[in-house]
Design an enzyme around this catalytic site. Sequence first.
Site, short mmCIF file in Angstrom:
data_model
loop_
_atom_site.label_atom_id
_atom_site.label_comp_id
_atom_site.label_asym_id
_atom_site.label_seq_id
_atom_site.Cartn_x
_atom_site.Cartn_y
_atom_site.Cartn_z
N ASP A 1 -7.97 -5.17 -0.55
CA ASP A 1 -8.40 -6.00 -1.68
C ASP A 1 -8.07 -7.48 -1.53
OD1 ASP A 1 -7.43 -3.18 -3.53
OD2 ASP A 1 -9.48 -3.93 -3.36
N HIS B 1 0.85 -1.20 0.00
CA HIS B 1 0.00 0.00 0.00
C HIS B 1 0.88 1.24 0.00
CE1 HIS B 1 -3.18 2.81 1.12
NE2 HIS B 1 -4.01 1.87 0.70
C1 SDX Z 1 -5.96 0.20 -3.18
O1 SDX Z 1 -4.17 4.66 -2.09
C2 SDX Z 1 -5.17 4.04 -1.55
O2 SDX Z 1 -5.63 4.39 -0.47
C3 SDX Z 1 -5.71 2.87 -2.35
C4 SDX Z 1 -6.76 2.03 -1.66
C5 SDX Z 1 -8.03 2.81 -1.44
O3 SDX Z 1 -8.80 2.44 -0.53
O4 SDX Z 1 -8.33 3.70 -2.30
O5 SDX Z 1 -6.30 1.57 -0.42
C6 SDX Z 1 -7.14 0.82 -2.51
O6 SDX Z 1 -5.68 0.56 -4.30
C7 SDX Z 1 -5.12 -0.80 -2.43
C8 SDX Z 1 -3.89 -1.28 -3.25
C9 SDX Z 1 -4.36 -2.36 -4.22
N1 SDX Z 1 -3.31 -2.74 -5.16
C10 SDX Z 1 -2.68 -3.93 -5.08
O7 SDX Z 1 -2.94 -4.79 -4.23
C11 SDX Z 1 -1.67 -4.20 -6.18
C12 SDX Z 1 -0.40 -4.80 -5.60
N2 SDX Z 1 0.25 -3.78 -4.80
C13 SDX Z 1 1.35 -3.05 -5.41
O8 SDX Z 1 1.22 -2.83 -6.77
C14 SDX Z 1 1.85 -1.89 -4.56
O9 SDX Z 1 1.97 -2.36 -3.28
C15 SDX Z 1 1.07 -0.60 -4.52
C16 SDX Z 1 0.87 -0.03 -5.88
C17 SDX Z 1 -0.25 -0.78 -3.86
C18 SDX Z 1 1.88 0.39 -3.67
O10 SDX Z 1 3.08 0.57 -4.30
P1 SDX Z 1 4.24 1.44 -3.58
O11 SDX Z 1 3.89 1.80 -2.19
O12 SDX Z 1 4.55 2.53 -4.54
O13 SDX Z 1 5.37 0.43 -3.42
P2 SDX Z 1 6.50 0.34 -4.48
O14 SDX Z 1 5.89 0.05 -5.81
O15 SDX Z 1 7.39 1.52 -4.30
O16 SDX Z 1 7.25 -0.99 -4.00
C19 SDX Z 1 8.23 -0.94 -2.99
C20 SDX Z 1 8.89 -2.33 -3.08
C21 SDX Z 1 9.32 -2.67 -4.50
O17 SDX Z 1 10.39 -3.62 -4.41
P3 SDX Z 1 11.94 -3.11 -4.66
O18 SDX Z 1 11.90 -2.32 -5.95
O19 SDX Z 1 12.26 -2.27 -3.44
O20 SDX Z 1 12.73 -4.38 -4.73
O21 SDX Z 1 7.91 -3.31 -2.73
C22 SDX Z 1 7.67 -4.15 -3.84
C23 SDX Z 1 8.13 -3.39 -5.07
O22 SDX Z 1 8.50 -4.31 -6.10
N3 SDX Z 1 6.21 -4.37 -3.87
C24 SDX Z 1 5.68 -5.55 -4.11
C25 SDX Z 1 4.30 -5.36 -3.99
N4 SDX Z 1 4.05 -4.08 -3.68
C26 SDX Z 1 5.24 -3.47 -3.61
N5 SDX Z 1 6.24 -6.74 -4.44
C27 SDX Z 1 5.38 -7.76 -4.62
N6 SDX Z 1 4.03 -7.66 -4.52
C28 SDX Z 1 3.47 -6.47 -4.21
N7 SDX Z 1 2.14 -6.37 -4.12
#
Ligand code: SDX
Length: 390
Positions: A328, A271
């Site tokens: 989710d 998140h």
């Molecule tokens: C919602 O904003 C809100 O409030 C949204 C929401 C709402 O109520 O409106 O809460 C609803 O959208 C919830 C989120 C739903 N999405 C997902 O479940 C999709 C999977 N999650 C990711 O795509 C990700 O966690 C995000 C997009 C939600 C958040 O991304 P961030 O905070 O920008 O994290 P990041 O992309 O900077 O990642 C940091 C690290 C990375 O690894 P490194 O590059 O450091 O090696 O964490 C890893 C990412 O690769 N990572 C994940 C991951 N999420 C982050 N790795 C594997 N699986 C994941 N889900």
Amino acid sequence: QTGLTALDYGFVNTAATKSRITYIDGDQGILRYRGYPIDQLASNSTYLEVAWLLIHGELPTADELADFDERVRRHTLLHEDLKHFFSALPHTAHPMSVLSSALSALSTYYENGLDPKDPEHVEMTTIRLLAKLPVIAAYAHKKSQGQAFLYPDNNLSFVDNFLRLNFGNMAEDYEVNPVLSKALERLLILHEDHEQNASTSTVRLVGSTGANLYASISAGINALSGPLHGGANEAVLEMLGQIQESGEGVRRFVERVKNKEDGVKLMGFGHRVYKNYDPRARIVKESANAVLDSLGISDPLLDVAQELEQIALEDDYFKERRLYPNVDFYTGVIYKAMGFPTRMFTVLFAIGRLPGWIAHWREMSLDPQTKIGRPQQLYIGEGERQYPQR
Ligand code: SDX
């Protein structure tokens, strides 16, 4: 208790959007709507009572809520001509595409009531959106199944009316299922607002141009449809299904995620704000078992989800990145148990989020200090250069 906020102390980036609606503490896993903790609202309130709270800032009196509920009920009918809109779409249309385009189409029936600066227009549009979005959503569901649309039954509660429109049919009476009603009411409340998430920020940005509320909500629906945002609940079910059908096992899948093979992510995890367990995910997880038990359903995908969560929470890769289940992760298992097709899951998220979008749009639109949105840019491109003489 001084009434001063971080903003007064200058600790906050003044370019940040200011709002009084929702408070989130990502490290502590705290979520409050107008100061009320989400778990108290999810356990005791209703979708429309929380909608009033988000929009007006206070819980409604009994009379205010009764009047609000009655006004919403009395606006559930769509203009008959809108049926032609639905008949023009293929039955394979994604319900989120139907929802956003139908909202823009809906606004064309109210051309004289779209002024964002007219409080009566804004109030009437608020009622029409709350009343008609669920009906449009149910029509999209029925369309995908090749089934006849039902008319709303205004003798039913908001949630039961919606469930009947989705699962009732012309051949028999619909029997209200209190377990489904209570579970869906709770899930909708959990989704009603979430501060400046991508879709809410979209609604505020579009609204800041003077665009009407229908157009702004339609834009928010499109933003929500992305798999990194609201589309994640659909993506989680697809992920759980692939793990189960491939037979690769949860541990092998987790390794693929950690190795970032083919960009695979653990959908429903992580998140932008919560670097702790999403408080909504905790509530949904608790009710997932209860809902499936009360419906007499056992879903192997719930077992896969629970095994996945347990492995991930114990793994340093996820702990170091502070990745926890978000709202989710478990919702899809419940929606599936209710009988919704996977492609309707994000539509359910949109119906839940509608009151929050409306509350933020009204907070922005009715604030005289509001200027047209223009996100800041840091230019990192080329300096000036001359066009080559040829
Ligand atoms: C919602 O904003 C809100 O409030 C949204 C929401 C709402 O109520 O409106 O809460 C609803 O959208 C919830 C989120 C739903 N999405 C997902 O479940 C999709 C999977 N999650 C990711 O795509 C990700 O966690 C995000 C997009 C939600 C958040 O991304 P961030 O905070 O920008 O994290 P990041 O992309 O900077 O990642 C940091 C690290 C990375 O690894 P490194 O590059 O450091 O090696 O964490 C890893 C990412 O690769 N990572 C994940 C991951 N999420 C982050 N790795 C594997 N699986 C994941 N889900």
